[in-house]
Design a protein around this motif. Structure first.
Motif, PDB file in Angstrom:
ATOM      1  N   ALA D  57     -10.211  58.627  40.112  1.00 43.18           N
ATOM      2  CA  ALA D  57     -11.202  59.804  40.252  1.00 43.18           C
ATOM      3  C   ALA D  57     -11.896  59.672  41.604  1.00 43.18           C
ATOM      4  O   ALA D  57     -11.707  60.771  42.285  1.00 43.18           O
ATOM      5  CB  ALA D  57     -12.146  60.212  39.153  1.00 43.18           C
ATOM      6  N   ALA D  58     -12.263  58.456  41.905  1.00 45.19           N
ATOM      7  CA  ALA D  58     -13.246  58.338  42.908  1.00 45.19           C
ATOM      8  C   ALA D  58     -12.361  58.452  44.145  1.00 45.19           C
ATOM      9  O   ALA D  58     -12.835  58.955  45.430  1.00 45.19           O
ATOM     10  CB  ALA D  58     -13.899  56.774  43.158  1.00 45.19           C
ATOM     11  N   LEU D  59     -11.125  58.051  44.070  1.00 48.40           N
ATOM     12  CA  LEU D  59     -10.151  58.204  45.074  1.00 48.40           C
ATOM     13  C   LEU D  59      -9.335  59.813  45.105  1.00 48.40           C
ATOM     14  O   LEU D  59      -8.731  60.152  45.961  1.00 48.40           O
ATOM     15  CB  LEU D  59      -8.966  57.156  45.019  1.00 48.40           C
ATOM     16  N   GLY D  60      -9.776  60.505  44.181  1.00 51.39           N
ATOM     17  CA  GLY D  60      -9.370  61.738  43.955  1.00 51.39           C
ATOM     18  C   GLY D  60      -7.923  61.789  43.536  1.00 51.39           C
ATOM     19  O   GLY D  60      -6.900  62.628  43.785  1.00 51.39           O
ATOM     20  N   TRP D  61      -7.374  60.655  42.661  1.00 48.86           N
ATOM     21  CA  TRP D  61      -6.202  60.505  42.439  1.00 48.86           C
ATOM     22  C   TRP D  61      -5.994  60.587  40.809  1.00 48.86           C
ATOM     23  O   TRP D  61      -6.776  60.479  40.013  1.00 48.86           O
ATOM     24  CB  TRP D  61      -5.613  59.213  42.789  1.00 48.86           C
ATOM     25  N   HIS D  62      -4.579  60.999  40.267  1.00 48.18           N
ATOM     26  CA  HIS D  62      -4.080  60.868  39.039  1.00 48.18           C
ATOM     27  C   HIS D  62      -3.068  60.257  39.044  1.00 48.18           C
ATOM     28  O   HIS D  62      -2.412  59.867  39.974  1.00 48.18           O
ATOM     29  CB  HIS D  62      -3.694  62.369  38.691  1.00 48.18           C
ATOM     30  N   LEU D  63      -2.710  59.820  37.654  1.00 50.28           N
ATOM     31  CA  LEU D  63      -1.338  59.031  37.319  1.00 50.28           C
ATOM     32  C   LEU D  63      -0.606  59.709  36.298  1.00 50.28           C
ATOM     33  O   LEU D  63      -0.689  59.331  35.233  1.00 50.28           O
ATOM     34  CB  LEU D  63      -1.963  57.759  36.662  1.00 50.28           C
ATOM     35  N   PRO D  64      -0.120  60.948  36.506  1.00 52.39           N
ATOM     36  CA  PRO D  64       0.781  61.638  35.677  1.00 52.39           C
ATOM     37  C   PRO D  64       1.994  61.021  35.281  1.00 52.39           C
ATOM     38  O   PRO D  64       2.581  60.349  35.975  1.00 52.39           O
ATOM     39  CB  PRO D  64       1.020  62.990  36.263  1.00 52.39           C
ATOM     40  N   VAL D  65       2.361  61.347  33.817  1.00 48.97           N
ATOM     41  CA  VAL D  65       3.735  60.637  33.331  1.00 48.97           C
ATOM     42  C   VAL D  65       4.741  61.632  33.932  1.00 48.97           C
ATOM     43  O   VAL D  65       4.703  62.753  33.525  1.00 48.97           O
ATOM     44  CB  VAL D  65       3.587  60.766  31.813  1.00 48.97           C
ATOM     45  N   VAL D  66       5.593  60.870  34.457  1.00 49.42           N
ATOM     46  CA  VAL D  66       6.834  61.446  35.145  1.00 49.42           C
ATOM     47  C   VAL D  66       8.183  61.337  34.117  1.00 49.42           C
ATOM     48  O   VAL D  66       9.038  61.980  34.548  1.00 49.42           O
ATOM     49  CB  VAL D  66       7.033  61.430  36.434  1.00 49.42           C
ATOM     50  N   GLU D  67       8.118  60.301  33.374  1.00 47.58           N
ATOM     51  CA  GLU D  67       8.912  60.134  32.696  1.00 47.58           C
ATOM     52  C   GLU D  67       8.637  59.466  31.166  1.00 47.58           C
ATOM     53  O   GLU D  67       7.944  58.563  31.407  1.00 47.58           O
ATOM     54  CB  GLU D  67      10.300  59.117  33.105  1.00 47.58           C
ATOM     55  N   ALA D  68       9.238  59.770  30.176  1.00 40.10           N
ATOM     56  CA  ALA D  68       8.674  58.969  28.914  1.00 40.10           C
ATOM     57  C   ALA D  68       9.860  58.953  27.881  1.00 40.10           C
ATOM     58  O   ALA D  68      10.717  59.796  27.890  1.00 40.10           O
ATOM     59  CB  ALA D  68       7.553  59.937  28.228  1.00 40.10           C
ATOM     60  N   SER D  69       9.894  57.887  27.255  1.00 40.23           N
ATOM     61  CA  SER D  69      10.832  57.865  26.175  1.00 40.23           C
ATOM     62  C   SER D  69      10.501  56.947  25.026  1.00 40.23           C
ATOM     63  O   SER D  69       9.685  56.187  25.183  1.00 40.23           O
ATOM     64  CB  SER D  69      12.232  57.149  26.676  1.00 40.23           C
ATOM     65  N   VAL D  70      11.159  57.338  23.793  1.00 47.34           N
ATOM     66  CA  VAL D  70      10.508  56.626  22.639  1.00 47.34           C
ATOM     67  C   VAL D  70      11.775  56.390  21.665  1.00 47.34           C
ATOM     68  O   VAL D  70      12.559  57.117  21.525  1.00 47.34           O
ATOM     69  CB  VAL D  70       9.245  57.479  21.755  1.00 47.34           C
ATOM     70  N   ARG D  71      11.927  55.258  21.300  1.00 49.81           N
ATOM     71  CA  ARG D  71      12.808  54.857  20.117  1.00 49.81           C
ATOM     72  C   ARG D  71      12.021  54.597  18.680  1.00 49.81           C
ATOM     73  O   ARG D  71      11.468  53.530  18.692  1.00 49.81           O
ATOM     74  CB  ARG D  71      13.605  53.883  20.439  1.00 49.81           C
ATOM     75  N   TYR D  72      12.244  55.465  17.868  1.00 53.44           N
ATOM     76  CA  TYR D  72      11.412  55.284  16.504  1.00 53.44           C
ATOM     77  C   TYR D  72      12.286  54.573  15.621  1.00 53.44           C
ATOM     78  O   TYR D  72      13.395  54.782  15.227  1.00 53.44           O
ATOM     79  CB  TYR D  72      11.125  56.721  16.099  1.00 53.44           C
ATOM     80  N   ARG D  73      11.827  53.320  14.969  1.00 52.23           N
ATOM     81  CA  ARG D  73      12.618  52.477  14.210  1.00 52.23           C
ATOM     82  C   ARG D  73      12.148  52.549  12.803  1.00 52.23           C
ATOM     83  O   ARG D  73      13.130  52.500  11.776  1.00 52.23           O
ATOM     84  CB  ARG D  73      12.374  51.018  14.614  1.00 52.23           C
ATOM     85  N   ALA D  74      10.823  52.735  12.368  1.00 55.49           N
ATOM     86  CA  ALA D  74      10.374  52.760  10.874  1.00 55.49           C
ATOM     87  C   ALA D  74       8.962  53.541  11.171  1.00 55.49           C
ATOM     88  O   ALA D  74       8.274  53.618  12.226  1.00 55.49           O
ATOM     89  CB  ALA D  74      10.031  51.459  10.456  1.00 55.49           C
ATOM     90  N   PRO D  75       8.772  54.491   9.987  1.00 53.28           N
ATOM     91  CA  PRO D  75       7.860  55.259  10.120  1.00 53.28           C
ATOM     92  C   PRO D  75       6.419  54.842   9.923  1.00 53.28           C
ATOM     93  O   PRO D  75       6.042  53.743   9.217  1.00 53.28           O
ATOM     94  CB  PRO D  75       7.852  56.328   8.956  1.00 53.28           C
ATOM     95  N   ALA D  76       5.606  54.962  10.764  1.00 50.59           N
ATOM     96  CA  ALA D  76       3.780  54.643  10.754  1.00 50.59           C
ATOM     97  C   ALA D  76       3.377  55.409   9.762  1.00 50.59           C
ATOM     98  O   ALA D  76       3.816  56.640   9.642  1.00 50.59           O
ATOM     99  CB  ALA D  76       3.114  54.430  11.918  1.00 50.59           C
ATOM    100  N   ARG D  77       2.297  55.091   9.050  1.00 50.77           N
ATOM    101  CA  ARG D  77       1.646  55.961   8.004  1.00 50.77           C
ATOM    102  C   ARG D  77       0.233  56.106   8.124  1.00 50.77           C
ATOM    103  O   ARG D  77      -0.357  55.227   8.705  1.00 50.77           O
ATOM    104  CB  ARG D  77       1.909  55.440   6.474  1.00 50.77           C
ATOM    105  N   PHE D  78      -0.514  57.092   7.525  1.00 53.73           N
ATOM    106  CA  PHE D  78      -1.854  57.271   7.506  1.00 53.73           C
ATOM    107  C   PHE D  78      -2.632  56.055   7.139  1.00 53.73           C
ATOM    108  O   PHE D  78      -2.401  55.297   6.237  1.00 53.73           O
ATOM    109  CB  PHE D  78      -2.467  58.420   6.515  1.00 53.73           C
TER     110      PHE D  78
END
Lengths: 148, 148, 148, 148
Positions: D57-78
């Motif tokens: 923020a001091a540099l006035g910069w951001h790091l937006p996500v420009v690509e994302a991918s996920v492979r789901y193998r098994a469910p996580a639970r509460f």
């Protein structure tokens, strides 16, 4: 002196459909999602009176929620079509209060209220300007675009 | 007769750090995120007394939120470390009420309450069982695992 | 043998408006919100072919996302009206793949894909039944209800 | 020339506990929640190398996500406690790529990647400054504060 609000003209209804991501493992809509519904309905309420986000942004202002309450009566579920009835309940010099009813058909699933303060970009309280008060007390001037 | 609650032993504190996705374009934590913080703190409050989700699930029960309210005093921001002070404020036959204070250091950013009902999987109201009441009125028995 | 998909009839468009709670402190729509948009568009895609959640639930089935990807091209902003173009890109025996384009007018803001597996309530992989395959390969049969 | 990354020093692990609001009606963690987990883990990865949001923020910069991918193998639970293993996988002049593995004990529940671009407040691409590159290629310098 507080402006007088005519409950009929101060009410708008916003339709939306429950998204999958808004449910939780109880199989019902998560209780925090209702604040998002209130917000979407309030934004639509303003838009139908010609007030968009750009209106406030041009003034450098925001309308943060300073109080919120919800009473949950019956669970909403995935793919339900809901109508969020929104009324401007009170208009003060620096804040305003909206009341909401979330309906599925005739059934009221939840009720609630939020108070919004008018602040500048430094989060300093601002008096709601006269020209905006006039708009807030007016009836809908824009057609409904359900959900969008 | 309602069980007596000792406010000191009925209070726990849960630390968490604000996530980026919990902020909004005002640059502050979105008001609905506080309900998620209350929920995380309440789940930790139960866990520190030995009550996990499995405890309720084994009975086929849920604890849906039936009332919620929040008063926002000052904005929380990204990366803030917050402490959510949670106290069991009231214990009735079929429901219970928690009160919360969200602190950043000594500063109180938000306060709120939620009422939870005890229901079965058909969302029918259930009496909170005696053995659970005993646990709810007890002090922490489990160590704190901040954030997790 | 994989069923042949006609890209024209296999495409639907779903309009939605960006909610305030979907933005982040960068002042743009948070990147995770696009998965919610894809999901809403996919549910609408199914609904417009007569497949509702009740259809799957009656079979005791779910369609969890097993792969997801998004490429973000330009930021969407609060109150933007977006069209999510959704196409069934591949249909296998136990899974299906959708491709999405998020448009603001003619501008493509984001593209992505999700693969969904057909599972039973124990998360065991299931063959997509023939009668459902027929529906998935059909064109829209239901009118559009934008946003809802 | 791209800086060389030592996979061992470029890896950090972030523990978190699944929140109730992150589940959906399938009874598992909603697939979009994993992007929030990646984000929390990435922010912790940076923080453990002394880079906070204030740094950018001091540099006035951001790091937006420009690509994302996920492979789901098994469910996580509460209430699951998860460890998100995060590694800086690639560092280019104007962007960087992180890879993630979400673990419950020894079991890998999901894997994914995100590419982040370095932009100024007008979303114009910026070269990652040399002094930051040095930090990004360094090992952890800050103690772990799990979950917070």
């Amino acid at each position: 002196m507080q402006p007088k609000i005519d409950p009929t003209s101060a009410t708008s209804s916003h339709r939306l459909r429950v998204r999958f991501c808004e449910t939780d493992l109880m199989g019902i809509v998560h209780h925090a999602s209702y604040l998002a519904y209130f917000e979407a309905a309030r934004v639509a309420w303003l838009r139908r009176r010609g007030v968009t986000y750009a209106t406030w942004a041009a003034l450098g202002w925001h309308l943060p929620v300073v109080e919120a309450s919800v009473r949950y009566r019956a669970p909403a579920r995935f793919e339900d079509v809901l109508a969020v009835e929104t009324v401007l309940a009170e208009l003060r010099s620096h804040s305003m209060r909206y009341a909401y009813r979330v309906l599925r058909g005739q059934e009221c699933l939840a009720e609630g209220e939020t108070r919004l303060a008018c602040v500048d970009s430094a989060h300093k309280l601002q008096r709601i300007p006269k020209e905006v008060i006039g708009i807030l007390c007016s009836a809908e001037t824009q057609p409904d675009a359900d959900g969008v």
